[in-house]
Enzyme design. Sequence first.
Site, PDB file in Angstrom:
ATOM      1  N   GLU A  78       0.615  -1.230  -0.083  1.00  0.00           N
ATOM      2  CA  GLU A  78      -0.254   0.066   0.092  1.00  0.00           C
ATOM      3  C   GLU A  78       0.776   1.413   0.015  1.00  0.00           C
ATOM      4  O   GLU A  78       0.348   2.210  -0.345  1.00  0.00           O
ATOM      5  CB  GLU A  78      -0.849   0.048   1.178  1.00  0.00           C
ATOM      6  CG  GLU A  78      -1.846  -1.265   1.332  1.00  0.00           C
ATOM      7  CD  GLU A  78      -2.993  -1.246   0.233  1.00  0.00           C
ATOM      8  OE1 GLU A  78      -3.273  -0.092  -0.418  1.00  0.00           O
ATOM      9  OE2 GLU A  78      -3.416  -2.349  -0.183  1.00  0.00           O
ATOM     10  N   ILE A  79       2.089   1.103   0.351  1.00  0.00           N
ATOM     11  CA  ILE A  79       2.904   2.454   0.594  1.00  0.00           C
ATOM     12  C   ILE A  79       2.976   3.319  -0.886  1.00  0.00           C
ATOM     13  O   ILE A  79       3.357   4.350  -0.666  1.00  0.00           O
ATOM     14  CB  ILE A  79       4.454   2.147   1.203  1.00  0.00           C
ATOM     15  CG1 ILE A  79       4.413   3.241   2.297  1.00  0.00           C
ATOM     16  CG2 ILE A  79       5.290   1.971   0.229  1.00  0.00           C
ATOM     17  CD1 ILE A  79       3.605   3.497   3.438  1.00  0.00           C
TER      18      ILE A  79
END
Length: 192
Positions: A66-67
């Site tokens: 997700e980063i």
Amino acid sequence: MFGASGSEDHRGTPEAPGRVVTLIERSHWEQLTDHHDSAPDKVWGVAYRIHPDHVAEVKEYLDIREINGYSIHYTPFHPADGSPPIQTLVYIGTPDNEQFVGPQDPQQLAEHILRSRGPSGLNKDYLFGLETALAELCPESEDVHVSDLARRVRALELAANGLPKAPPASPPPSNFKHESSTREAEEIEKVE
């Protein structure tokens, strides 16, 4: 609120980023020019409780996944059953992130989604899955923007296949009652 982020690693590529939904704070959304009149007061979703023995492992996985386009925030989650709010970790897109694309013309966005694909699959499949997941949470959880995009993508897909541009009408109500996957799982366990 929902916003859009580029997906270079799941539903698109660095050369042709797909589009995925991202959570944004209302204060950011109010500064944007959206093509929809308003945004709902709530964002519906699911919170997962991770067993303490697996928190580091799950967080490491999510940080990698997700980063790219998101930053970590902590926010209260209000369970639908009315139990007290719990503090949750969420990955939220912010307008200053390079992956944040913000609102786009819905028709152009639908065209982009239809032609996008990445290592995790077709961007349209992500959109259709999101639409289904939101509709299944509860009667109030459907998102107008997501449903509108899904309708547009389906119409474009039909047109590309030589069929009429208008999507088929909603099916007539059935006599079947929808049950959540949790309820279905409970029923399966009872039968076995």
